[in-house]
Design a protein around this motif. Sequence first.
Motif, mmCIF file in Angstrom:
data_model
loop_
_atom_site.group_PDB
_atom_site.id
_atom_site.type_symbol
_atom_site.label_atom_id
_atom_site.label_comp_id
_atom_site.label_asym_id
_atom_site.label_seq_id
_atom_site.Cartn_x
_atom_site.Cartn_y
_atom_site.Cartn_z
ATOM 1 N N ASN A 41 59.077 -55.484 46.189
ATOM 2 C CA ASN A 41 58.314 -54.545 45.922
ATOM 3 C C ASN A 41 57.223 -54.203 46.417
ATOM 4 O O ASN A 41 57.150 -52.461 46.722
ATOM 5 N N PHE A 42 56.304 -54.794 46.353
ATOM 6 C CA PHE A 42 55.332 -53.748 46.041
ATOM 7 C C PHE A 42 54.028 -55.232 47.284
ATOM 8 O O PHE A 42 54.374 -55.320 47.461
ATOM 9 N N TYR A 43 53.553 -53.922 47.697
ATOM 10 C CA TYR A 43 52.572 -54.335 48.544
ATOM 11 C C TYR A 43 51.123 -53.958 47.791
ATOM 12 O O TYR A 43 50.792 -53.023 47.743
ATOM 13 N N VAL A 44 50.011 -55.234 47.075
ATOM 14 C CA VAL A 44 48.980 -55.046 46.421
ATOM 15 C C VAL A 44 49.132 -54.003 45.142
ATOM 16 O O VAL A 44 50.100 -54.350 44.086
ATOM 17 N N ASP A 45 48.537 -52.620 45.533
ATOM 18 C CA ASP A 45 49.468 -51.727 44.049
ATOM 19 C C ASP A 45 50.452 -50.652 44.335
ATOM 20 O O ASP A 45 50.567 -49.862 43.467
ATOM 21 N N ASP A 46 50.718 -51.040 45.057
ATOM 22 C CA ASP A 46 52.037 -49.669 45.732
ATOM 23 C C ASP A 46 53.134 -50.357 45.541
ATOM 24 O O ASP A 46 53.345 -51.763 46.529
ATOM 25 N N GLY A 47 54.441 -49.931 44.670
ATOM 26 C CA GLY A 47 55.734 -51.037 45.399
ATOM 27 C C GLY A 47 56.594 -49.266 45.413
ATOM 28 O O GLY A 47 56.473 -48.181 45.284
ATOM 29 N N LEU A 48 57.121 -50.006 46.352
ATOM 30 C CA LEU A 48 57.780 -48.976 47.210
ATOM 31 C C LEU A 48 59.197 -49.341 46.777
ATOM 32 O O LEU A 48 59.874 -50.578 47.282
ATOM 33 N N THR A 49 60.413 -48.310 46.926
ATOM 34 C CA THR A 49 61.810 -49.076 46.539
ATOM 35 C C THR A 49 62.741 -47.951 46.130
ATOM 36 O O THR A 49 62.734 -47.068 46.588
ATOM 37 N N SER A 50 64.061 -48.248 46.643
ATOM 38 C CA SER A 50 64.546 -46.726 46.578
ATOM 39 C C SER A 50 66.120 -47.257 45.947
ATOM 40 O O SER A 50 66.975 -48.971 46.378
ATOM 41 N N VAL A 51 66.794 -45.846 44.990
ATOM 42 C CA VAL A 51 67.946 -46.434 44.168
ATOM 43 C C VAL A 51 68.671 -45.096 43.827
ATOM 44 O O VAL A 51 67.848 -44.118 44.688
ATOM 45 N N PHE A 52 70.019 -45.538 43.450
ATOM 46 C CA PHE A 52 70.978 -44.325 43.859
ATOM 47 C C PHE A 52 71.153 -42.587 43.386
ATOM 48 O O PHE A 52 71.154 -41.516 43.690
ATOM 49 N N THR A 53 70.848 -43.640 42.032
ATOM 50 C CA THR A 53 70.521 -42.723 40.944
ATOM 51 C C THR A 53 69.099 -42.325 40.555
ATOM 52 O O THR A 53 68.019 -42.864 40.244
ATOM 53 N N VAL A 54 69.244 -41.046 39.813
ATOM 54 C CA VAL A 54 67.385 -40.852 39.294
ATOM 55 C C VAL A 54 68.050 -41.545 37.762
ATOM 56 O O VAL A 54 66.927 -41.853 37.854
ATOM 57 N N GLU A 55 68.665 -41.514 36.681
ATOM 58 C CA GLU A 55 69.218 -42.213 36.189
ATOM 59 C C GLU A 55 68.707 -43.847 36.343
ATOM 60 O O GLU A 55 68.201 -44.241 35.429
ATOM 61 N N LYS A 56 68.894 -45.049 37.264
ATOM 62 C CA LYS A 56 68.995 -45.737 37.500
ATOM 63 C C LYS A 56 67.178 -46.482 37.949
ATOM 64 O O LYS A 56 66.919 -47.358 37.693
ATOM 65 N N ALA A 57 66.462 -44.799 38.184
ATOM 66 C CA ALA A 57 65.785 -44.717 38.476
ATOM 67 C C ALA A 57 64.393 -44.944 37.145
ATOM 68 O O ALA A 57 63.350 -45.684 37.958
ATOM 69 N N VAL A 58 65.095 -43.795 36.673
ATOM 70 C CA VAL A 58 63.862 -44.244 35.529
ATOM 71 C C VAL A 58 64.083 -45.402 34.426
ATOM 72 O O VAL A 58 63.376 -45.546 34.203
ATOM 73 N N GLN A 59 65.603 -45.692 34.840
ATOM 74 C CA GLN A 59 65.814 -47.084 33.794
ATOM 75 C C GLN A 59 64.859 -48.461 34.445
ATOM 76 O O GLN A 59 64.154 -48.551 34.036
#
Length: 151
Positions: A41-59
Amino acid sequence: MTVHLFGAASSPGCANYGLKQVSKDYEDQYGSDATKFVHENFYVDDGLTSVFTVEKAVQLIKKSKQMCSEGGIRLHKFISNSRDFRITLKDQPLVRRSVLSTINYIYDPLGFIAPVVLTGKQILQAVCKDQLDWVSPLTDNLKISVGEMEV
């Protein structure tokens, strides 16, 4: 060699290779979610993804940062569309450097907020046209323009 020349034609390829190698090297230690994020999910130095909860994102952020840190790569500047993640802009003096910094701080890969950022870019264009150096205060008319932007 521990660094790579910024702006060289090979820089994007080297950045991608480094991220992919780190994700392979530490997959067992940090799990498949962080590995998949860094590897796919990275292009050069930018990562872009989606998760369902804030907790999962923080983890995911914590694991990815730790994994990359093990490989000597520092991940930073995470942005989210969640109301729990706030964008906080530091108070900076109104100079050319801070205008440029604020404009480039906003990560908008799809250009959804381009109309908002355009006003800041117009102010930066006026600063360049007035040939102000990087640390000179903005002129009064430009300060008024900046003040009108604040919501």
